[in-house]
Design an enzyme around this catalytic site. Structure first.
Site, PDB file in Angstrom:
ATOM      1  N   GLN A 134       2.026  -5.991  -3.423  1.00 34.19           N
ATOM      2  CA  GLN A 134       2.488  -6.087  -2.027  1.00 34.19           C
ATOM      3  C   GLN A 134       3.792  -5.287  -1.852  1.00 34.19           C
ATOM      4  O   GLN A 134       4.115  -4.444  -2.672  1.00 34.19           O
ATOM      5  CB  GLN A 134       2.673  -7.544  -1.591  1.00 34.19           C
ATOM      6  CG  GLN A 134       1.379  -8.304  -1.381  1.00 34.19           C
ATOM      7  CD  GLN A 134       0.796  -8.913  -2.629  1.00 34.19           C
ATOM      8  OE1 GLN A 134       1.480  -9.591  -3.386  1.00 34.19           O
ATOM      9  NE2 GLN A 134      -0.472  -8.688  -2.871  1.00 34.19           N
ATOM     10  N   LYS A 170       1.852   2.265  -5.051  1.00 34.91           N
ATOM     11  CA  LYS A 170       2.370   1.714  -6.319  1.00 34.91           C
ATOM     12  C   LYS A 170       1.422   1.996  -7.482  1.00 34.91           C
ATOM     13  O   LYS A 170       1.858   2.306  -8.582  1.00 34.91           O
ATOM     14  CB  LYS A 170       2.581   0.195  -6.179  1.00 34.91           C
ATOM     15  CG  LYS A 170       3.572  -0.184  -5.090  1.00 34.91           C
ATOM     16  CD  LYS A 170       3.651  -1.689  -4.906  1.00 34.91           C
ATOM     17  CE  LYS A 170       2.385  -2.320  -4.368  1.00 34.91           C
ATOM     18  NZ  LYS A 170       2.038  -1.972  -2.974  1.00 34.91           N
ATOM     19  N   GLY A 191      -4.548  -4.279  -3.764  1.00 33.42           N
ATOM     20  CA  GLY A 191      -5.522  -3.237  -4.095  1.00 33.42           C
ATOM     21  C   GLY A 191      -4.740  -2.003  -4.479  1.00 33.42           C
ATOM     22  O   GLY A 191      -4.123  -1.380  -3.620  1.00 33.42           O
ATOM     23  N   HIS A 192      -4.696  -1.705  -5.757  1.00 33.74           N
ATOM     24  CA  HIS A 192      -3.894  -0.573  -6.237  1.00 33.74           C
ATOM     25  C   HIS A 192      -4.834   0.537  -6.691  1.00 33.74           C
ATOM     26  O   HIS A 192      -5.682   0.326  -7.553  1.00 33.74           O
ATOM     27  CB  HIS A 192      -2.990  -1.018  -7.398  1.00 33.74           C
ATOM     28  CG  HIS A 192      -1.959  -2.030  -6.968  1.00 33.74           C
ATOM     29  ND1 HIS A 192      -1.004  -2.524  -7.811  1.00 33.74           N
ATOM     30  CD2 HIS A 192      -1.737  -2.622  -5.769  1.00 33.74           C
ATOM     31  CE1 HIS A 192      -0.232  -3.383  -7.149  1.00 33.74           C
ATOM     32  NE2 HIS A 192      -0.667  -3.471  -5.912  1.00 33.74           N
ATOM     33  N   ASP A 247       0.813  -1.232   0.000  1.00 32.27           N
ATOM     34  CA  ASP A 247       0.000   0.000   0.000  1.00 32.27           C
ATOM     35  C   ASP A 247       0.836   1.268   0.000  1.00 32.27           C
ATOM     36  O   ASP A 247       0.415   2.310   0.534  1.00 32.27           O
ATOM     37  CB  ASP A 247      -0.965   0.003   1.208  1.00 32.27           C
ATOM     38  CG  ASP A 247      -1.851  -1.219   1.229  1.00 32.27           C
ATOM     39  OD1 ASP A 247      -2.231  -1.683   0.135  1.00 32.27           O
ATOM     40  OD2 ASP A 247      -2.158  -1.710   2.324  1.00 32.27           O
TER      41      ASP A 247
HETATM   42  P1  GDP Z   1      -0.787   0.399  -3.518  1.00 31.33           P
HETATM   43  O1  GDP Z   1      -1.357  -0.894  -3.061  1.00 31.33           O
HETATM   44  O2  GDP Z   1       0.678   0.481  -3.281  1.00 31.33           O
HETATM   45  O3  GDP Z   1      -1.136   0.724  -4.939  1.00 31.33           O
HETATM   46  O4  GDP Z   1      -1.448   1.535  -2.608  1.00 31.33           O
HETATM   47  P2  GDP Z   1      -3.010   1.664  -2.226  1.00 31.33           P
HETATM   48  O5  GDP Z   1      -3.759   2.108  -3.410  1.00 31.33           O
HETATM   49  O6  GDP Z   1      -3.483   0.438  -1.533  1.00 31.33           O
HETATM   50  O7  GDP Z   1      -2.943   2.790  -1.115  1.00 31.33           O
HETATM   51  C1  GDP Z   1      -2.397   4.039  -1.367  1.00 31.33           C
HETATM   52  C2  GDP Z   1      -3.437   5.110  -1.096  1.00 31.33           C
HETATM   53  O8  GDP Z   1      -2.790   6.363  -1.027  1.00 31.33           O
HETATM   54  C3  GDP Z   1      -4.470   5.252  -2.191  1.00 31.33           C
HETATM   55  O9  GDP Z   1      -5.676   5.664  -1.623  1.00 31.33           O
HETATM   56  C4  GDP Z   1      -3.899   6.355  -3.068  1.00 31.33           C
HETATM   57  O10 GDP Z   1      -4.893   7.042  -3.799  1.00 31.33           O
HETATM   58  C5  GDP Z   1      -3.272   7.239  -2.048  1.00 31.33           C
HETATM   59  N1  GDP Z   1      -2.077   7.983  -2.452  1.00 31.33           N
HETATM   60  C6  GDP Z   1      -1.059   7.605  -3.268  1.00 31.33           C
HETATM   61  N2  GDP Z   1      -0.078   8.523  -3.251  1.00 31.33           N
HETATM   62  C7  GDP Z   1      -0.482   9.515  -2.407  1.00 31.33           C
HETATM   63  C8  GDP Z   1       0.121  10.715  -1.945  1.00 31.33           C
HETATM   64  O11 GDP Z   1       1.239  11.086  -2.287  1.00 31.33           O
HETATM   65  N3  GDP Z   1      -0.603  11.463  -1.048  1.00 31.33           N
HETATM   66  C9  GDP Z   1      -1.852  11.086  -0.630  1.00 31.33           C
HETATM   67  N4  GDP Z   1      -2.489  11.865   0.242  1.00 31.33           N
HETATM   68  N5  GDP Z   1      -2.435   9.958  -1.061  1.00 31.33           N
HETATM   69  C10 GDP Z   1      -1.745   9.177  -1.919  1.00 31.33           C
HETATM   70  P1  IMO Z   2      -0.861  -4.181  -2.267  1.00 35.75           P
HETATM   71  O1  IMO Z   2      -0.428  -4.743  -3.594  1.00 35.75           O
HETATM   72  C1  IMO Z   2      -0.959  -4.610   2.054  1.00 35.75           C
HETATM   73  C2  IMO Z   2      -0.968  -8.684   3.659  1.00 35.75           C
HETATM   74  C3  IMO Z   2      -2.223  -9.047   4.408  1.00 35.75           C
HETATM   75  C4  IMO Z   2      -1.647  -9.983   5.443  1.00 35.75           C
HETATM   76  C5  IMO Z   2      -0.567 -10.723   4.656  1.00 35.75           C
HETATM   77  C6  IMO Z   2      -1.006 -12.069   4.116  1.00 35.75           C
HETATM   78  O2  IMO Z   2      -2.166  -3.480  -2.326  1.00 35.75           O
HETATM   79  O3  IMO Z   2       0.225  -3.408  -1.637  1.00 35.75           O
HETATM   80  P2  IMO Z   2      -2.570 -12.735   2.067  1.00 35.75           P
HETATM   81  O4  IMO Z   2      -4.018 -12.441   1.817  1.00 35.75           O
HETATM   82  O5  IMO Z   2      -1.662 -12.224   1.019  1.00 35.75           O
HETATM   83  O6  IMO Z   2      -2.328 -14.171   2.379  1.00 35.75           O
HETATM   84  O7  IMO Z   2      -2.235 -11.935   3.433  1.00 35.75           O
HETATM   85  O8  IMO Z   2      -0.226  -9.876   3.569  1.00 35.75           O
HETATM   86  N1  IMO Z   2      -1.173  -8.171   2.283  1.00 35.75           N
HETATM   87  C7  IMO Z   2      -1.124  -6.879   1.945  1.00 35.75           C
HETATM   88  N2  IMO Z   2      -0.980  -5.778   2.711  1.00 35.75           N
HETATM   89  N3  IMO Z   2      -1.061  -4.482   0.720  1.00 35.75           N
HETATM   90  C8  IMO Z   2      -1.189  -5.573  -0.061  1.00 35.75           C
HETATM   91  O9  IMO Z   2      -1.169  -5.502  -1.403  1.00 35.75           O
HETATM   92  C9  IMO Z   2      -1.269  -6.845   0.551  1.00 35.75           C
HETATM   93  N4  IMO Z   2      -1.409  -8.100   0.093  1.00 35.75           N
HETATM   94  C10 IMO Z   2      -1.330  -8.897   1.163  1.00 35.75           C
HETATM   95  O10 IMO Z   2      -2.828  -7.920   4.993  1.00 35.75           O
HETATM   96  O11 IMO Z   2      -1.016  -9.258   6.449  1.00 35.75           O
HETATM   97 MG    MG Z   3      -2.884  -1.598  -1.817  1.00 39.77          MG
END
Ligand code: GDP
Ligand code: IMO
Ligand code: MG
Length: 424
Positions: free
Chosen positions: A224, A15, A39-40, A12
């Site tokens: 991840q 990415k 979840g991206h 998270d």
């Molecule tokens: P990922 O799994 O690495 O793609 O990240 P996620 O989408 O799960 O979580 C990142 C969250 O931060 C999302 O809600 C993005 O829209 C938000 N986000 C990404 N970059 C920034 C930033 O620089 N500032 C803020 N405030 N939000 C950001």
């Molecule tokens: P992105 O790509 C954050 C974590 C779960 C748990 C562990 C094992 O959005 O960054 P699993 O369901 O993979 O067997 O769970 O890994 N986990 C993540 N945490 N971002 C993710 O993906 C994750 N994918 C798995 O929360 O701790």
């Molecule tokens: Mg994510």
């Protein structure tokens, strides 16, 4: 130019946003690990896309999207993803390729994930219940695995699903006293999956090598984060793939030496979802401030993310293991308004100061962080587009991250939108 985007923390990191931005200059975007546990998020104006299996390049209408062999494909989630984009008039018809060697996550994998977590009680891993662990176990075990290519021969698959159901039902009954799964119902669902997904299914390794030979630019999108890597993360509180950059070659059949740059993504603080050690965690009003301001709730499960200070020991480890060239530092805006900021520069374990991350949950849980404290800023930075327009303390913080990690910070996030990004 081929580039690979890798999470440097526990996932998270942002990415999705980084991949979406870089996809503008890429011909192809490839997902190669994880599955619907990812979840991206991509934000484009008023639209917010949460991508689980589709590459974050899907949002751009001309980008070719590849789901490579290393992805655990939950067809329900993938089909829903394709249909959600279609509703927004983004079609993937001629630009999605799915690997025939990718493993398929079926209902019994999710059921097993849930039953196992429930039975572990307070010792559970806190998985996303997306069936990733059980599907990976079947992949490694081989005998009961289903791959995308198996959806091509439905008669053969029918027999295989019966064998699998017989086997799984013995386990479900004996270990969990759970309801049996129906092979017939599974088969019916698989027929729908075949109808909808077979047109996209192909040899993606061959396609990627041809594309490289043709001089196409490819963006590899890691899911991840490196600290969740099955072999190099905080085992057992990890996911079931190699989510550091080491997983990229095996996950798509392209050797790492064909990648020009590995870009690591980190937040200006740290988050983690699920169980496991987290030395810099702030289970207090600071963590809550970051959670509220940064919207730190899971993109996949909605769970509140655990929040804490930037951990340079952990990020440096991810950089070393992954041979990361440069860093995207996201969510700098989220720190705005704090009284001060801390960065962890070392750990104390058993009275000894260490700077090399112990990737082992038992050892890491004893780590006491040693912090450096720097000033914060109050100014709104969400519209800043030039590094030198940031408040001096924000610039200093970024420079300190560079010094501590030994790598240049070339991208800075100051908000979720595409244009809330500083390039250096
Ligand atoms: P990922 O799994 O690495 O793609 O990240 P996620 O989408 O799960 O979580 C990142 C969250 O931060 C999302 O809600 C993005 O829209 C938000 N986000 C990404 N970059 C920034 C930033 O620089 N500032 C803020 N405030 N939000 C950001
Ligand atoms: P992105 O790509 C954050 C974590 C779960 C748990 C562990 C094992 O959005 O960054 P699993 O369901 O993979 O067997 O769970 O890994 N986990 C993540 N945490 N971002 C993710 O993906 C994750 N994918 C798995 O929360 O701790
Ligand atoms: Mg994510």
């Amino acid at each position: 130019m081929n580039c690979c985007v890798i999470g440097l923390q526990w996932g998270d990191e942002g990415k999705g946003k980084v991949v979406d931005i870089l996809a503008e200059h890429s011909d192809i975007v490839v997902r190669y690990n994880g599955g619907a546990n990812a979840g991206h998020t991509v934000v484009v104006g008023d639209s917010r896309f949460a991508l689980h299996i589709l590459p974050s390049g899907s949002v751009r209408p001309n980008t070719i999207c590849v789901i490579a062999n290393g992805v655990f494909i939950d067809p329900d989630v993938l089909i829903e993803g394709i249909e959600t984009l279609a509703k927004k008039e983004i079609t993937l018809d001629d630009r999605l390729l799915i690997s025939e060697n990718a493993h398929v996550v079926l209902d019994y994998h999710k059921k097993e994930d849930q039953l196992r977590e429930e039975s572990l009680g307070k010792n559970k891993l806190g998985t996303t219940i997306r069936g990733i662990g059980p599907c990976c176990a079947d992949k490694v075990g081989r005998s009961y695995a289903v791959r995308m290519a198996d959806l091509r021969d439905l008669e053969k698959l029918k027999t295989k699903l019966q064998t699998i159901a017989d086997y799984k039902n013995k386990i479900f009954a004996a270990l969990y006293n759970a309801e049996p799964i129906s092979a017939g119902r599974l088969f019916k669902k698989c027929k729908t999956y075949a109808d909808k997904l077979m047109p996209f299914t192909t040899d993606t390794t061959k396609f990627l090598h041809k594309s490289i030979a043709d001089g196409k630019s490819i963006l590899f999108e890691g899911a991840q984060g490196s600290l969740l890597d099955l072999d190099h993360g905080t085992f057992p509180f990890v996911t079931s793939s190699n989510s550091s950059s080491l997983g990229m070659p095996a996950g798509c059949g392209v050797p790492a030496k064909m990648v020009d740059k590995f870009l690591g993504v980190a937040k200006a603080y740290t988050t983690r979802v699920g169980a496991g050690p987290f030395p810099t965690e702030q289970d207090n009003e600071i963590g809550q401030y970051i959670r509220d301001k940064g919207g730190e709730y899971g993109t996949t499960t909605g769970r509140p993310r655990r929040c804490g200070w930037f951990d340079a020991v952990a990020v440096s480890y991810a950089i070393t293991v992954g041979a990361i060239d440069c860093v995207a530092l996201m969510h700098l805006d989220t720190l705005t308004g704090l009284k001060e900021i801390k960065l962890c520069k070392a750990y104390k374990i058993d009275g000894q100061e260490i700077t090399f991350f112990p990737a082992n949950a038992a050892k890491l849980s004893q780590a006491c962080p040693i912090y450096e404290t720097v000033p914060c800023w109050d100014e709104d930075i969400t519209q800043v587009s030039d590094f030198h327009d940031l408040p001096a303390s924000a610039q200093d913080f970024v420079c300190r991250v560079e010094e501590m990690t030994g790598k240049p910070v070339t991208i800075i996030g100051v908000g979720p939108e595409r244009n809330q990004t500083i390039f250096r």
